[in-house]
Each structure stands twice: as structure tokens, then as C-alpha cells.
Enzyme design. Structure first.
Site, PDB file in Angstrom:
ATOM      1  CE1 TYR A  43      -2.920  -3.132   0.507  1.00  0.00           C
ATOM      2  CE2 TYR A  43      -3.406  -2.406   2.741  1.00  0.00           C
ATOM      3  CZ  TYR A  43      -3.582  -3.315   1.711  1.00  0.00           C
ATOM      4  OH  TYR A  43      -4.430  -4.378   1.882  1.00  0.00           O
ATOM      5  CG  LEU A 180     -18.848  -2.586   2.733  1.00  0.00           C
ATOM      6  CD1 LEU A 180     -18.602  -1.217   3.352  1.00  0.00           C
ATOM      7  CD2 LEU A 180     -20.293  -3.021   2.957  1.00  0.00           C
ATOM      8  CB  SER A 220     -14.539   5.162   4.216  1.00  0.00           C
ATOM      9  OG  SER A 220     -15.097   6.327   3.640  1.00  0.00           O
ATOM     10  NE  ARG A 225     -20.322   5.759   3.294  1.00  0.00           N
ATOM     11  CZ  ARG A 225     -20.186   5.761   1.961  1.00  0.00           C
ATOM     12  NH1 ARG A 225     -19.400   4.890   1.373  1.00  0.00           N
ATOM     13  NH2 ARG A 225     -20.844   6.642   1.233  1.00  0.00           N
ATOM     14  CB  SER A 228     -21.926   4.929   8.989  1.00  0.00           C
ATOM     15  OG  SER A 228     -21.183   4.767   7.789  1.00  0.00           O
ATOM     16  CG  ASN A 229     -17.944   1.752   7.062  1.00  0.00           C
ATOM     17  OD1 ASN A 229     -19.090   1.588   6.641  1.00  0.00           O
ATOM     18  ND2 ASN A 229     -16.933   2.095   6.272  1.00  0.00           N
TER      19      ASN A 229
END
Length: 251
Positions: A43, A180, A220, A225, A228-229
Site C-alpha cells: 500500500y 462492501l 473509507s 462513512r 457509520s462503518n
């Protein structure tokens, strides 16, 4: 995990998050309450992740940090690990994974190098990613020590009860990624369950993973987000879980 260490079920994934975005997203995640951060050499954001953990003010011992070794780095595994530790600004990893199975010549030697790193205290737990149960068995049979974790793609469409059972039988924790990304969040089964619980379809999918004791790694760069995740303190009914399971059979 089998070794006794606690692995937070909700982790924060950092794939495709670069430089400033990676730093700010990890800071936000830690502020929200995440205590499990997942990165990888591939990454190229380990330094940003490490700086975010340091600047967060959260004690290092409270943050479970995972990174991964690229197969092409197998012959330089220890050197790569030392580089990851420097970039992350930590003396140890909570979990180090082989990102994909290596070539046959490095298959067992790479795992042996992971076990040496664990014995030397550089990593607390060793695992793999994208391995089959048969490949896990090869490592275990060769060394007498099995991976603690296997990180694999998992979603309602890819739900495989038999594969999950194989991991359970071995005592290997399953971490699911791309749950997701590989899911149609507009599917009426998911939107219907979401309406009944007053949550989003994405939250339904993430909670469904947890109902199956699968570790999740949502990613995210948006604060709302990220929040909420992590807000998954509701429960799905047995009927809800079965309905989501069925998406893999219905296509």
C-alpha cells in the site's frame, strides 16, 4: 486468536489510501474508536499510518497494527519487516501476514522466517492472506505452527460455509476484505433489512460478517462513512442472517 491475543473484530483498512489521505483517515478512525489498523508494504502508506497512530494520542499498546509482506519480498523478509517497523514507528507488529502465497521455493522458508520474527519478539502473531486451507496445512505440517489468521475476500456473494468451517476446524481466524466492494448495496434483501433496523445497507453487510465471527476491515476516507462503518452495535435476527447468506446462492 489461538495464541491468546485479542484481535478487534472491526478493523480499519487502508488499501488505496495515500499520504495525507491515509494519515487523516487513520486519525479519524482512531478518534471514532477503531483500535485495529490494517496496512501492507504494497500500500506504500506505512509511514503515514504510523505517524497517524503516534499523533493520535492513543497508547501504542491499545492499537492492533497489521502489515503484510509482498511475495516478491519473500527472500528479504526480515529486511522488509525491519523497514515496515521503521516506517510504522513501532518496535513490533501485532500481526504480520504473507500477502499472497509465495513461489514454491519460498513457500515454507518464508513462513519459517515469520516464525523466527515472532520468536524474536518483532511480531506478536503471524498469519497469511489469500491462502487456501490446503496451503495453510502445508505450512503447519512443515513447521508444527499454523497461521493465526487468514485474510481473504469475503462478502454475501462469496459466502462459503464450508470454507469458513475449514478455518474454524483449524482454529484459524478469518478476516474478510472487500465485503462492501463486492456487494450490491441496492439489493432489496439488504435495503429491506436496513429499513427494519434503521441502518444502511453497508452496515447490514458489515454486521452480517460479525454475526459469522468474521473480522472486517472497512475502508473509507470520509469521516461520516468511517463513523457509520464502526456503528454496528445492533444485531441481525437469524432470519436476517439467512437472507443475506442466500444472496450467494441467488447470485
Amino acid at each position: 486468536m489461538a495464541g491468546g491475543d485479542a484481535l478487534p473484530m472491526v478493523g480499519f483498512g487502508t488499501w488505496q489510501l495515500k499520504s495525507k489521505t491515509a494519515y487523516e483517515s487513520v486519525r479519524a478512525a482512531l478518534d471514532v474508536g477503531y483500535r485495529h489498523i490494517d496496512t501492507a508494504t504494497l500500500y506504500k502508506n506505512e509511514a503515514d499510518v504510523g505517524r497517524a497512530v503516534k499523533d493520535s494520542g492513543v497508547d501504542r499498546e491499545q492499537v492492533f497494527i497489521t502489515t503484510k509482506l509482498r511475495p516478491q519480498d519473500a527472500r528479504n523478509a526480515r529486511r522488509t519487516l525491519e523497514s515496515s517497523l521503521r516506517l510504522l514507528g513501532t518496535d513490533y507488529l501485532d500481526l504480520w501476514l504473507i500477502h499472497w502465497p509465495t513461489g514454491q521455493n519460498e513457500f515454507v522458508p518464508t513462513w519459517e522466517e515469520f516464525l523466527r520474527a515472532q520468536d524474536d519478539g518483532l511480531i506478536r502473531n503471524a498469519g497469511v492472506s489469500n491462502y487456501s486451507p490446503a496451503e495453510i496445512d502445508r505450512l503447519t505440517e512443515a513447521t508444527g505452527r499454523q497461521p493465526a489468521v487468514n485474510q481473504i475476500p469475503w462478502s454475501p456473494a462469496q459466502h462459503d460455509p464450508d470454507l469458513l468451517a475449514e478455518h474454524r476446524r483449524r482454529g484459524v481466524v478469518v478476516e474478510g476484505y472487500s465485503g462492501l466492494k463486492n456487494t450490491d448495496l441496492r439489493h432489496p434483501v439488504l435495503t429491506g433489512i436496513a429499513r427494519r433496523h434503521g441502518v444502511t445497507a453497508a452496515q447490514v453487510v458489515l454486521r452480517w460478517h460479525l454475526e459469522h465471527d468474521i473480522v472486517i476491515l472497512p475502508r473509507s476516507s470520509r469521516r461520516e462513512r468511517i463513523e457509520s462503518n464502526f456503528a454496528l452495535d445492533f444485531r441481525l435476527t437469524d432470519e436476517d442472517v439467512a437472507a443475506v447468506d442466500s444472496l450467494g446462492r441467488s447470485g
